[in-house]
Design a protein around this motif. Structure first.
Motif, PDB file in Angstrom:
ATOM      1  N   GLY A   1      13.571   1.237 -39.642  1.00  0.00           N
ATOM      2  CA  GLY A   1      13.006  -0.066 -39.281  1.00  0.00           C
ATOM      3  C   GLY A   1      11.530  -0.193 -39.622  1.00  0.00           C
ATOM      4  O   GLY A   1      11.114  -1.174 -40.249  1.00  0.00           O
ATOM      5  N   LYS A   2      10.748   0.795 -39.211  1.00  0.00           N
ATOM      6  CA  LYS A   2       9.295   0.698 -39.446  1.00  0.00           C
ATOM      7  C   LYS A   2       8.990   0.723 -40.940  1.00  0.00           C
ATOM      8  O   LYS A   2       8.148  -0.047 -41.418  1.00  0.00           O
ATOM      9  N   ALA A   3       9.644   1.630 -41.683  1.00  0.00           N
ATOM     10  CA  ALA A   3       9.371   1.711 -43.120  1.00  0.00           C
ATOM     11  C   ALA A   3       9.811   0.416 -43.806  1.00  0.00           C
ATOM     12  O   ALA A   3       9.104  -0.095 -44.688  1.00  0.00           O
ATOM     13  N   ALA A   4      10.963  -0.120 -43.406  1.00  0.00           N
ATOM     14  CA  ALA A   4      11.457  -1.363 -44.036  1.00  0.00           C
ATOM     15  C   ALA A   4      10.491  -2.508 -43.765  1.00  0.00           C
ATOM     16  O   ALA A   4      10.162  -3.296 -44.673  1.00  0.00           O
ATOM     17  N   MET A   5      10.001  -2.603 -42.531  1.00  0.00           N
ATOM     18  CA  MET A   5       9.106  -3.714 -42.168  1.00  0.00           C
ATOM     19  C   MET A   5       7.723  -3.538 -42.781  1.00  0.00           C
ATOM     20  O   MET A   5       7.189  -4.451 -43.416  1.00  0.00           O
ATOM     21  N   ASN A   6       7.162  -2.334 -42.567  1.00  0.00           N
ATOM     22  CA  ASN A   6       5.776  -2.120 -43.012  1.00  0.00           C
ATOM     23  C   ASN A   6       5.622  -2.123 -44.521  1.00  0.00           C
ATOM     24  O   ASN A   6       4.700  -2.726 -45.059  1.00  0.00           O
ATOM     25  N   ALA A   7       6.532  -1.404 -45.203  1.00  0.00           N
ATOM     26  CA  ALA A   7       6.361  -1.264 -46.650  1.00  0.00           C
ATOM     27  C   ALA A   7       6.872  -2.469 -47.418  1.00  0.00           C
ATOM     28  O   ALA A   7       6.334  -2.811 -48.476  1.00  0.00           O
ATOM     29  N   TYR A   8       7.935  -3.120 -46.909  1.00  0.00           N
ATOM     30  CA  TYR A   8       8.576  -4.163 -47.731  1.00  0.00           C
ATOM     31  C   TYR A   8       8.764  -5.503 -47.021  1.00  0.00           C
ATOM     32  O   TYR A   8       9.363  -6.422 -47.589  1.00  0.00           O
TER      33      TYR A   8
ATOM     34  N   THR B   1      24.009  -8.655 -31.342  1.00  0.00           N
ATOM     35  CA  THR B   1      22.849  -8.151 -32.080  1.00  0.00           C
ATOM     36  C   THR B   1      21.613  -7.981 -31.195  1.00  0.00           C
ATOM     37  O   THR B   1      21.545  -8.506 -30.085  1.00  0.00           O
ATOM     38  N   ILE B   2      20.653  -7.266 -31.737  1.00  0.00           N
ATOM     39  CA  ILE B   2      19.339  -7.148 -31.120  1.00  0.00           C
ATOM     40  C   ILE B   2      18.339  -7.149 -32.278  1.00  0.00           C
ATOM     41  O   ILE B   2      18.569  -6.484 -33.291  1.00  0.00           O
ATOM     42  N   MET B   3      17.290  -7.960 -32.157  1.00  0.00           N
ATOM     43  CA  MET B   3      16.284  -8.024 -33.223  1.00  0.00           C
ATOM     44  C   MET B   3      15.422  -6.767 -33.158  1.00  0.00           C
ATOM     45  O   MET B   3      14.809  -6.492 -32.121  1.00  0.00           O
ATOM     46  N   LEU B   4      15.387  -5.988 -34.213  1.00  0.00           N
ATOM     47  CA  LEU B   4      14.588  -4.762 -34.188  1.00  0.00           C
ATOM     48  C   LEU B   4      13.204  -5.050 -34.776  1.00  0.00           C
ATOM     49  O   LEU B   4      12.887  -4.639 -35.902  1.00  0.00           O
ATOM     50  N   ASP B   5      12.403  -5.774 -34.012  1.00  0.00           N
ATOM     51  CA  ASP B   5      11.027  -6.037 -34.457  1.00  0.00           C
ATOM     52  C   ASP B   5      10.146  -4.868 -34.007  1.00  0.00           C
ATOM     53  O   ASP B   5      10.632  -3.915 -33.401  1.00  0.00           O
ATOM     54  N   SER B   6       8.849  -4.959 -34.270  1.00  0.00           N
ATOM     55  CA  SER B   6       8.021  -3.775 -33.976  1.00  0.00           C
ATOM     56  C   SER B   6       7.991  -3.462 -32.479  1.00  0.00           C
ATOM     57  O   SER B   6       7.905  -2.297 -32.094  1.00  0.00           O
ATOM     58  N   ALA B   7       8.129  -4.472 -31.631  1.00  0.00           N
ATOM     59  CA  ALA B   7       8.135  -4.198 -30.180  1.00  0.00           C
ATOM     60  C   ALA B   7       9.386  -3.402 -29.807  1.00  0.00           C
ATOM     61  O   ALA B   7       9.324  -2.441 -29.029  1.00  0.00           O
ATOM     62  N   ALA B   8      10.527  -3.785 -30.393  1.00  0.00           N
ATOM     63  CA  ALA B   8      11.781  -3.094 -30.060  1.00  0.00           C
ATOM     64  C   ALA B   8      11.778  -1.654 -30.576  1.00  0.00           C
ATOM     65  O   ALA B   8      12.431  -0.780 -30.011  1.00  0.00           O
ATOM     66  N   LEU B   9      11.030  -1.413 -31.657  1.00  0.00           N
ATOM     67  CA  LEU B   9      11.023  -0.062 -32.249  1.00  0.00           C
ATOM     68  C   LEU B   9       9.942   0.836 -31.644  1.00  0.00           C
ATOM     69  O   LEU B   9       9.872   2.021 -31.955  1.00  0.00           O
TER      70      LEU B   9
ATOM     71  N   ARG C   1      12.275  11.515 -41.633  1.00  0.00           N
ATOM     72  CA  ARG C   1      12.269  11.734 -43.088  1.00  0.00           C
ATOM     73  C   ARG C   1      13.431  10.967 -43.743  1.00  0.00           C
ATOM     74  O   ARG C   1      13.244  10.271 -44.741  1.00  0.00           O
ATOM     75  N   LEU C   2      14.630  11.099 -43.173  1.00  0.00           N
ATOM     76  CA  LEU C   2      15.800  10.445 -43.773  1.00  0.00           C
ATOM     77  C   LEU C   2      15.743   8.927 -43.564  1.00  0.00           C
ATOM     78  O   LEU C   2      16.122   8.152 -44.441  1.00  0.00           O
ATOM     79  N   GLY C   3      15.279   8.524 -42.382  1.00  0.00           N
ATOM     80  CA  GLY C   3      15.203   7.083 -42.087  1.00  0.00           C
ATOM     81  C   GLY C   3      14.238   6.358 -43.005  1.00  0.00           C
ATOM     82  O   GLY C   3      14.555   5.296 -43.554  1.00  0.00           O
ATOM     83  N   THR C   4      13.068   6.930 -43.206  1.00  0.00           N
ATOM     84  CA  THR C   4      12.078   6.266 -44.072  1.00  0.00           C
ATOM     85  C   THR C   4      12.552   6.286 -45.532  1.00  0.00           C
ATOM     86  O   THR C   4      12.398   5.297 -46.255  1.00  0.00           O
ATOM     87  N   ALA C   5      13.197   7.403 -45.946  1.00  0.00           N
ATOM     88  CA  ALA C   5      13.734   7.470 -47.322  1.00  0.00           C
ATOM     89  C   ALA C   5      14.787   6.383 -47.507  1.00  0.00           C
ATOM     90  O   ALA C   5      14.880   5.753 -48.578  1.00  0.00           O
ATOM     91  N   CYS C   6      15.556   6.141 -46.458  1.00  0.00           N
ATOM     92  CA  CYS C   6      16.620   5.129 -46.506  1.00  0.00           C
ATOM     93  C   CYS C   6      16.032   3.755 -46.839  1.00  0.00           C
ATOM     94  O   CYS C   6      16.578   3.012 -47.671  1.00  0.00           O
ATOM     95  N   ALA C   7      14.900   3.427 -46.208  1.00  0.00           N
ATOM     96  CA  ALA C   7      14.264   2.123 -46.469  1.00  0.00           C
ATOM     97  C   ALA C   7      13.877   2.005 -47.952  1.00  0.00           C
ATOM     98  O   ALA C   7      14.041   0.939 -48.570  1.00  0.00           O
ATOM     99  N   HIS C   8      13.385   3.096 -48.534  1.00  0.00           N
ATOM    100  CA  HIS C   8      12.996   3.062 -49.950  1.00  0.00           C
ATOM    101  C   HIS C   8      14.222   2.861 -50.847  1.00  0.00           C
ATOM    102  O   HIS C   8      14.187   2.086 -51.798  1.00  0.00           O
ATOM    103  N   TYR C   9      15.326   3.556 -50.510  1.00  0.00           N
ATOM    104  CA  TYR C   9      16.551   3.375 -51.320  1.00  0.00           C
ATOM    105  C   TYR C   9      17.038   1.932 -51.237  1.00  0.00           C
ATOM    106  O   TYR C   9      17.516   1.365 -52.216  1.00  0.00           O
ATOM    107  N   ILE C  10      16.925   1.335 -50.043  1.00  0.00           N
ATOM    108  CA  ILE C  10      17.370  -0.059 -49.880  1.00  0.00           C
ATOM    109  C   ILE C  10      16.543  -0.957 -50.800  1.00  0.00           C
ATOM    110  O   ILE C  10      17.076  -1.815 -51.514  1.00  0.00           O
TER     111      ILE C  10
END
Ligand code: F6P
Length: 373
Positions: free
Chosen positions: A25-32, A51-59, A314-323
């Motif tokens: 979530g953080k990598a997807a929001m911050n980087a892209y 659903t639940i909105m995963l904004d920066s407060a939720a994360l 490590r895997l979560g942030t890499a996932c955002a880059h692959y997306i």
């Protein structure tokens, strides 16, 4: 360019899931600048559009929390329990996916989840997965998150059982999770100095286990710790299981197939009791008072270890880059110090079990630990 993604956690919970959700979530929001929607309770929440909105407060503040803030379930898209029936709800899930204009769905889970995610991929979704399970049995990744935390918990339990086993001159049999793979029992057994370690990959001969305990006793050590995977089985049970599985796979007689399937279910139910049976039998064969400790879900609970937080991040942030690159239909695997996108078809229908020549197996044998064979 992705604009909005969904994320869900499925299967048994595992320490590090929240760290992974946060990492993606953080990598997807911050980087892209990608928006992230969480679906509750695994594939069921996707079906029911909960659903639940995963904004920066939720994360925020979830890195160290155990379990999953999204909730989880073992429900499968194509075999979803609805009332008393099981139905294929794939189309309904596709509707939810399209309604939110998702560019991808991230599925965090073990072997079963990889399979279900692959199914959704085949039905038209952009899927990307992460490997989690305390069992460490997902194929094509060096390791899964959750394993390290569970290893710490199981090892600490064995450490604590040592002093009481020693004081009472008892055998203590400690059952560790791991239905099909023995990583946890083997790892915690070695780290905790267990005298016997029994894992599903090495069917045991109970007389050999008893003999190794008696040998210790003759040498002046009147206590023993036996670490056993919940899926460990005796040679006889392993033989019966293999025969039944062969009949289910190969029999041309429909009745025989059905009967074998039913017998397999009965055998599995009996296996659930097998640690108690093993303990009782060891007491009979050795004459040493014996006790059993089932660690159970304690191993999955509580805060993730630093190693699991690091791995999940490590895997979560890499996932955002692959997306962002548009790499879909893959699992983000741990490879060395980095991450690698492995096609899901190479992951599903495989299991990472303990190789019989693995360094841990060799080390245990070199120490003189009985593996029951
Ligand atoms: O998720 C893996 C696992 O913890 C296994 O080790 C264990 O056999 C199983 O889950 C228990 O499942 P449940 O929590 O659904 O009883």
């Amino acid at each position: 360019m992705a604009d909005c993604i969904g994320i869900l956690t499925a299967g048994g919970d595992s320490p590090g899931l929240n760290a992974a959700i946060r990492g993606v979530g953080k990598a997807a929001m911050n980087a892209y600048g990608i928006r992230v929607i969480g679906f509750r309770d695994g594939f069921r929440g996707l079906m029911e559009n909960r659903t639940i909105m995963l904004d920066s407060a939720a994360l925020s503040g979830i890195l160290t929390i155990g379990g999953t803030i999204l909730g989880t379930s073992r429900d499968k898209p194509h075999k979803m329990p609805i009332g008393t029936k099981t139905m294929d709800m794939t189309e309904v899930m596709l509707e939810t996916y399209n309604k939110h204009h998702l560019d991808a769905l991230v599925c965090l889970g073990g072997g079963g989840t990889q399979k279900n995610a692959y199914w959704l991929m085949q039905n038209g979704m952009n899927i990307i997965t992460l490997p989690k399970t305390i069992d460490n049995d997902v194929a094509m990744t060096d390791v899964t998150f959750g394993f390290d935390t569970a290893l710490n918990i199981a090892t600490e339990a064995i450490d604590r059982l040592h002093s009481t086993a020693h004081s009472h001159h008892r055998i203590i049999v400690v059952e560790v999770m791991g239905h099909n793979a023995g990583w946890l029992a083997l790892g915690a057994g070695i780290a905790g100095g267990a005298d016997v370690i029994l894992i599903p990959e090495i069917p045991y001969d109970i007389t050999k286990v008893a003999d190794s305990i008696l040998k210790r006793s003759r040498g002046g050590k009147h206590f023993s710790i036996v670490a056993v995977s919940e899926g460990a089985m005796s040679l006889e049970v392993a033989r019966m299981k293999q025969e039944l599985e062969d009949r289910v796979a190969n029999s041309e007689d429909k009745k025989d197939k059905k009967r074998s399937k039913q017998e397999l279910v009965i055998l599995e139910t009996e296996r659930a009791q097998s640690t108690h049976f093993l303990t009782q039998k060891l007491e009979e064969l050795t004459g040493l008072e014996s006790r059993v400790t089932i660690l159970g879900h304690v191993q999955r609970g509580g805060i993730p270890s630093p190693a699991d937080r690091l791995l999940a991040t490590r895997l979560g942030t890499a996932c955002a880059h692959y997306i962002q690159q548009g790499t879909f239909g893959v699992m983000v695997a741990a490879r060395g110090d980095g991450a690698e996108a492995v096609p899901l078809e190479e992951v599903v229908n495989k299991r990472n079990t303990v190789p019989l020549d693995h360094a841990w197996v060799t080390a245990a044998r070199d120490l003189g630990t009985s593996l029951g064979d």
